[in-house]
Design a protein around this motif. Structure first.
Motif, PDB file in Angstrom:
ATOM      1  N   VAL A  65       9.094  83.654  -1.078  1.00 11.25           N
ATOM      2  CA  VAL A  65       9.030  84.444  -2.314  1.00 11.25           C
ATOM      3  C   VAL A  65      10.404  85.002  -2.650  1.00 11.25           C
ATOM      4  N   ALA A  66      11.106  85.517  -1.643  1.00  7.65           N
ATOM      5  CA  ALA A  66      12.435  86.090  -1.871  1.00  7.65           C
ATOM      6  C   ALA A  66      13.413  85.049  -2.414  1.00  7.65           C
ATOM      7  N   ALA A  67      13.230  83.791  -2.002  1.00  8.35           N
ATOM      8  CA  ALA A  67      14.118  82.718  -2.461  1.00  8.35           C
ATOM      9  C   ALA A  67      13.680  82.131  -3.803  1.00  8.35           C
ATOM     10  N   GLY A  68      12.564  82.614  -4.348  1.00 11.90           N
ATOM     11  CA  GLY A  68      12.076  82.109  -5.620  1.00 11.90           C
ATOM     12  C   GLY A  68      11.352  80.782  -5.529  1.00 11.90           C
ATOM     13  N   VAL A  69      11.025  80.368  -4.311  1.00 11.17           N
ATOM     14  CA  VAL A  69      10.335  79.087  -4.112  1.00 11.17           C
ATOM     15  C   VAL A  69       8.818  79.257  -4.230  1.00 11.17           C
ATOM     16  N   LEU A  93       7.893  67.049  -6.267  1.00 12.80           N
ATOM     17  CA  LEU A  93       7.283  67.539  -5.035  1.00 12.80           C
ATOM     18  C   LEU A  93       8.274  67.517  -3.878  1.00 12.80           C
ATOM     19  N   VAL A  94       9.027  66.444  -3.760  1.00 13.82           N
ATOM     20  CA  VAL A  94      10.020  66.336  -2.685  1.00 13.82           C
ATOM     21  C   VAL A  94      11.103  67.395  -2.861  1.00 13.82           C
ATOM     22  N   THR A  95      11.533  67.606  -4.087  1.00 15.10           N
ATOM     23  CA  THR A  95      12.542  68.631  -4.350  1.00 15.10           C
ATOM     24  C   THR A  95      12.026  70.008  -3.963  1.00 15.10           C
ATOM     25  N   THR A  96      10.781  70.304  -4.315  1.00 14.12           N
ATOM     26  CA  THR A  96      10.172  71.585  -3.957  1.00 14.12           C
ATOM     27  C   THR A  96      10.121  71.753  -2.443  1.00 14.12           C
ATOM     28  N   ALA A  97       9.731  70.689  -1.744  1.00 15.76           N
ATOM     29  CA  ALA A  97       9.643  70.758  -0.282  1.00 15.76           C
ATOM     30  C   ALA A  97      11.010  71.023   0.338  1.00 15.76           C
ATOM     31  N   ARG A  98      12.026  70.350  -0.144  1.00 17.58           N
ATOM     32  CA  ARG A  98      13.370  70.547   0.419  1.00 17.58           C
ATOM     33  C   ARG A  98      13.887  71.959   0.130  1.00 17.58           C
ATOM     34  N   LYS A  99      13.569  72.503  -1.027  1.00 17.03           N
ATOM     35  CA  LYS A  99      13.967  73.878  -1.341  1.00 17.03           C
ATOM     36  C   LYS A  99      13.288  74.869  -0.398  1.00 17.03           C
ATOM     37  N   GLU A 126      15.065  74.755   2.904  1.00 18.88           N
ATOM     38  CA  GLU A 126      16.349  75.450   2.774  1.00 18.88           C
ATOM     39  C   GLU A 126      16.156  76.964   2.774  1.00 18.88           C
ATOM     40  N   ALA A 127      15.093  77.429   2.119  1.00 20.01           N
ATOM     41  CA  ALA A 127      14.829  78.872   2.054  1.00 20.01           C
ATOM     42  C   ALA A 127      14.553  79.450   3.432  1.00 20.01           C
ATOM     43  N   LEU A 128      14.041  78.630   4.335  1.00 27.39           N
ATOM     44  CA  LEU A 128      13.756  79.080   5.698  1.00 27.39           C
ATOM     45  C   LEU A 128      14.933  78.848   6.629  1.00 27.39           C
ATOM     46  N   ALA A 129      16.042  78.351   6.070  1.00 29.58           N
ATOM     47  CA  ALA A 129      17.250  78.083   6.854  1.00 29.58           C
ATOM     48  C   ALA A 129      16.931  77.246   8.081  1.00 29.58           C
ATOM     49  N   ALA A 130      16.118  76.219   7.872  1.00 25.84           N
ATOM     50  CA  ALA A 130      15.582  75.444   8.994  1.00 25.84           C
ATOM     51  C   ALA A 130      16.576  74.437   9.559  1.00 25.84           C
ATOM     52  N   ASP A 154       3.503  73.279 -14.416  1.00 26.46           N
ATOM     53  CA  ASP A 154       4.904  73.590 -14.708  1.00 26.46           C
ATOM     54  C   ASP A 154       5.756  73.643 -13.453  1.00 26.46           C
ATOM     55  N   ARG A 155       5.160  73.982 -12.324  1.00 24.39           N
ATOM     56  CA  ARG A 155       5.888  74.011 -11.054  1.00 24.39           C
ATOM     57  C   ARG A 155       4.876  73.871  -9.923  1.00 24.39           C
ATOM     58  N   ASP A 156       5.366  73.499  -8.767  1.00 23.80           N
ATOM     59  CA  ASP A 156       4.500  73.311  -7.604  1.00 23.80           C
ATOM     60  C   ASP A 156       4.538  74.560  -6.734  1.00 23.80           C
ATOM     61  N   GLU A 157       3.476  74.757  -5.926  1.00 25.19           N
ATOM     62  CA  GLU A 157       3.389  75.949  -5.086  1.00 25.19           C
ATOM     63  C   GLU A 157       3.299  75.559  -3.621  1.00 25.19           C
TER      64      GLU A 157
END
Length: 396
Positions: free
Chosen positions: A104-108, A227-233, A236-240, A254-257
């Motif tokens: 949520v903090a990363a806007g994902v 979907l792939v872009t959302t997953a990669r974001k 990244e947000a988890l600094a994995a 409009d966007r994926d969750e």
């Protein structure tokens, strides 16, 4: 270059699959908890060099791994992902509530969530989150102890089941995904990220109260780039960092969750690719974990459709009273393999999620239509072939 792998039950790759994928070109070291069961010890030691360490002490594990000469570490078991991350010197893999906070903090993610101090909080949450409330343990895996609460009756049933206490629970707002044209397909998918490779897995509808029942490949979605872009974001947000990840997503208009991010290769994914495609996903996952130079594998070509059916007992079931035999199931149309069929007299406990499936069966089809038809046919057959009783011995 030796890859250390933290081993425990219920990994997305078994020790045999790991050693087979590694072959003679990637040395692997198995690392087991010092209190591991004898059965797991025997299997590990028969397959690869094996060391033991205290899984409650990351520093001791790191020391044992370094002493054995391994240069990198990974795991394919959910509950060991935090330990593997700590040994690698990363922040511990976040539990559910921390993962959601970071997304949520990363806007994902926009999903509202909260840790539950008291299961009774779900009454208030349902009034605030009209779409429903998903409740799960903060460190839960495989749908275990997971509930979808959509009505006051669901909440009261949930509270009745937790009168004597509960594991530490986490609640989040239920988000409905877009309905799919194929009725056998759920409104969510998973994105499998293995280094440079990414592809999407379709899911079968959930069983009550919120249990997974199957996975299907390739996806019937015609467009998966977003979907792939959302997953990669999300990763990244988890600094994995580089690795293999299993990201569950609800496609939206409009966007994926994001549902959640798992810090390991998705369950059944490597087996599915072996049955239906041209990529050795297991070996790719090992190479990525070992830090080998990136292979130029960014696509996967499916020769045929495949699915794994995780057939669940009814929620009220406590014991199997009748079960089919493995041979008869292997002769059903499209069956590739029968991994397990539990027998009459065995106990059931829906709280174990997918780990409590009474049958695990692989199917194939030439196209999506044939695969879905065979999946449904086998499901109906299993409904007739199995019988169950509740805690009082009554048929259910």
């Amino acid at each position: 270059m030796t890859l250390a792998i933290l081993i425990a039950d219920r990994g997305s790759l078994t020790p045999v699959e790991i050693v087979t994928a590694a072959a003679d070109t990637l040395p692997v070291l198995f690392v087991l908890d010092r209190n591991a069961e004898d059965r797991l010890r025997l299997v590990a030691e028969a397959l690869a060099p094996t060391v033991y360490a205290d899984f409650t002490d990351a520093a001791a594990c790191a020391e044992a791994i370094a002493k054995a000469g391994a240069t990198s570490v990974t795991t394919f078991t959910d509950r060991l992902c935090p330990l593997a991350a700590e040994i690698r010197g990363h922040d511990p893999w976040p539990h559910k509530e921390e993962q959601r906070r970071r997304l949520v903090a990363a806007g994902v993610s926009r999903v509202r969530s909260t840790a539950l101090d008291d299961p009774g909080q779900t009454r208030t949450l349902l009034s605030q989150w009209a779409s429903g409330v998903v409740v799960k343990p903060v460190n839960g895996v495989a749908s275990a102890h997971t509930w979808l609460l959509r009505t006051p009756r669901d909440v009261e049933e949930f509270l009745s089941a937790h009168r004597d206490g509960a594991p530490r629970l986490f609640a989040e707002e239920y988000i409905a995904g877009l309905p799919r044209e194929t009725p056998q397909v759920a409104d969510y998918v998973s994105v499998e990220l293995v280094g440079p490779l990414a592809f999407v897995t379709d899911r079968a509808p959930l069983a009550l109260p919120c249990r997974e029942t199957g996975l299907m490949w390739p996806t019937s979605l015609t467009e998966t780039t977003r979907l792939v872009t959302t997953a990669r974001k999300a990763v990244e947000a988890l600094a994995a960092g580089p690795g293999s990840y299993h990201v569950e997503i609800k496609p939206g208009t409009d966007r994926d969750e994001i549902i959640e991010v798992n810090g390991r290769l998705g369950g059944f994914v490597a087996r599915a690719a072996a049955y239906g495609a041209d990529v050795d996903v297991a070996r790719l996952a090992l190479d990525v974990a070992a830090g080998a130079p990136d292979r130029p594998i960014q696509t996967i070509t499916w020769r045929r459709c495949v699915a794994v059916l995780l057939f669940p007992a009814p929620q009220a079931a406590r014991r199997i009273s009748r079960a089919p035999d493995r041979r008869s199931l292997s002769r059903r149309p499209g069956v590739l393999a029968v991994d397990q069929v539990r027998g009459a007299g065995e106990p059931c406990a829906w709280q174990r999620g997918t780990d409590d499936a009474v049958a695990t069966i692989w199917l194939t089809g030439d196209d999506h239509r044939e695969l879905w038809a065979r999946f449904q046919d086998l499901t109906e057959h299993l409904r007739e072939a199995f019988a169950f009783v509740d805690g009082e011995g009554n048929p259910t």
